[in-house]
Write an enzyme that holds these catalytic residues in place. Structure first.
Site, PDB file in Angstrom:
ATOM      1  N   GLU A 145      29.743  29.708  13.062  1.00  0.00           N
ATOM      2  CA  GLU A 145      30.179  28.975  11.823  1.00  0.00           C
ATOM      3  C   GLU A 145      29.379  29.952  10.671  1.00  0.00           C
ATOM      4  O   GLU A 145      28.947  30.630  10.693  1.00  0.00           O
ATOM      5  CB  GLU A 145      29.196  27.650  11.658  1.00  0.00           C
TER       6      GLU A 145
ATOM      7  N   HIS B 178      24.803  22.227   9.000  1.00  0.00           N
ATOM      8  CA  HIS B 178      23.399  22.652   9.595  1.00  0.00           C
ATOM      9  C   HIS B 178      22.824  23.381   8.707  1.00  0.00           C
ATOM     10  O   HIS B 178      23.241  24.082   7.935  1.00  0.00           O
ATOM     11  CB  HIS B 178      23.879  23.830  10.939  1.00  0.00           C
TER      12      HIS B 178
END
Length: 290
Positions: free
Chosen positions: A210, A247
């Site tokens: 990511e 996150h």
């Protein structure tokens, strides 16, 4: 020791809690070799069919173990992890999120050369057909089936989706390594990639990354020298500039950690970069020739 095998002995810190109990039972049913648990208030009792100890140090004296899995609240993780490190655990799986950053830094500073740490903020890991640690649905055959594809993921949910797509395409996994989504983690993408590269049962590796940080770029440096094919999907390609995604580790600073920088580094290393997770089946068939 990053890939946990059937023979490795597992301790559950926080075994008597609701989540600790539920997932310990699922791990045992799958074949994970759980040999004990820790809860200082219930030391000397039995739970999930295994003895409960006052500490990891005491457990090591009585039964010995290789791996400790932490079902521990955020503010107590530091003490539990240090207990496992002192005991001599070879792998510590920290499932918990929202741990104070200074506590994580302290844990990593105390980590010995013989101890690998998975997480924090990880869904755990799976060695397909042998055992699993944490929250991953290893027992669901639509998601995990024995095969030769190793999977590395910063995200538990995206990692699960990728595994489901791999199985739907007719492939299976050798191991799933959930490394965690926090800015500071023990096992990086590169370190997990090295472990799968050295695993005889793994023929190809799929990375679920990511935006944020530089772990995928660092993994690309290693992937450039691998003989095994590597495939990657990077989440967050459509994220607005300056937007932090789910996150805590998905923080972009300048040109580092952007989708474009990761894509460029991976492609330069010979890694196939997917547009969507659903493309993984076609990429595996192309790279593995089947």
């Amino acid at each position: 020791m990053i890939i946990v095998r059937r023979q490795h002995r597992v301790l559950i810190q926080g075994i008597t809690g609701k989540q600790g109990t539920f997932w310990t039972e699922r791990m045992q049913e799958y074949g994970t070799n759980v040999v004990g648990g820790v809860n200082p208030k219930k030391a000397g009792t039995t739970h999930c069919g295994v003895p409960v100890y006052a500490s990891a140090v005491e457990a090591m004296k009585e039964t010995s173990f290789d791996v400790s899995v932490l079902f521990i609240p955020p503010l107590r993780v530091k003490d539990a992890a240090l207990d496992a490190i002192e005991a001599g655990a070879r792998n510590i799986c920290i499932l918990t999120e929202y741990i104070p950053v200074q506590d994580v830094m302290y844990i990593m500073a105390a980590q010995g050369a013989e101890t690998d740490i998975t997480g924090p903020n990880t869904a755990g890991s799976v060695t397909v057909g042998e055992g699993f640690m944490g929250f991953m649905p290893a027992f669901n055959e639509r998601i995990f089936n024995h095969g030769t594809v190793g999977v590395i993921s910063r995200s538990g949910s995206l990692g699960t989706l990728m595994c489901q797509n791999i199985v739907s395409a007719g492939f299976g996994q050798s191991a799933f390594l959930g490394i965690g989504g926090d800015p500071i983690i023990g096992t990086t993408t590169r370190k997990a990639l090295e472990a799968l590269d050295n695993d005889e049962g793994t023929e190809a590796v799929v990375i679920v990354g990511e935006i944020g940080g530089a772990m995928e770029e660092e993994a690309a440096e290693y992937a450039a020298g691998m003989d095994k094919p590597v495939i990657a999907f990077i989440a967050g390609g459509a994220a607005p500039v300056g937007k932090k995604m789910g996150h805590a580790g998905a923080i972009v600073v300048g040109n580092r950690g952007t989708y474009e920088s990761k894509q460029k580094a991976l492609q330069a290393a010979g890694v196939t970069v997917l547009a969507t997770p659903s493309d993984v089946g076609g990429a595996l068939k192309e790279r593995l020739g089947s």
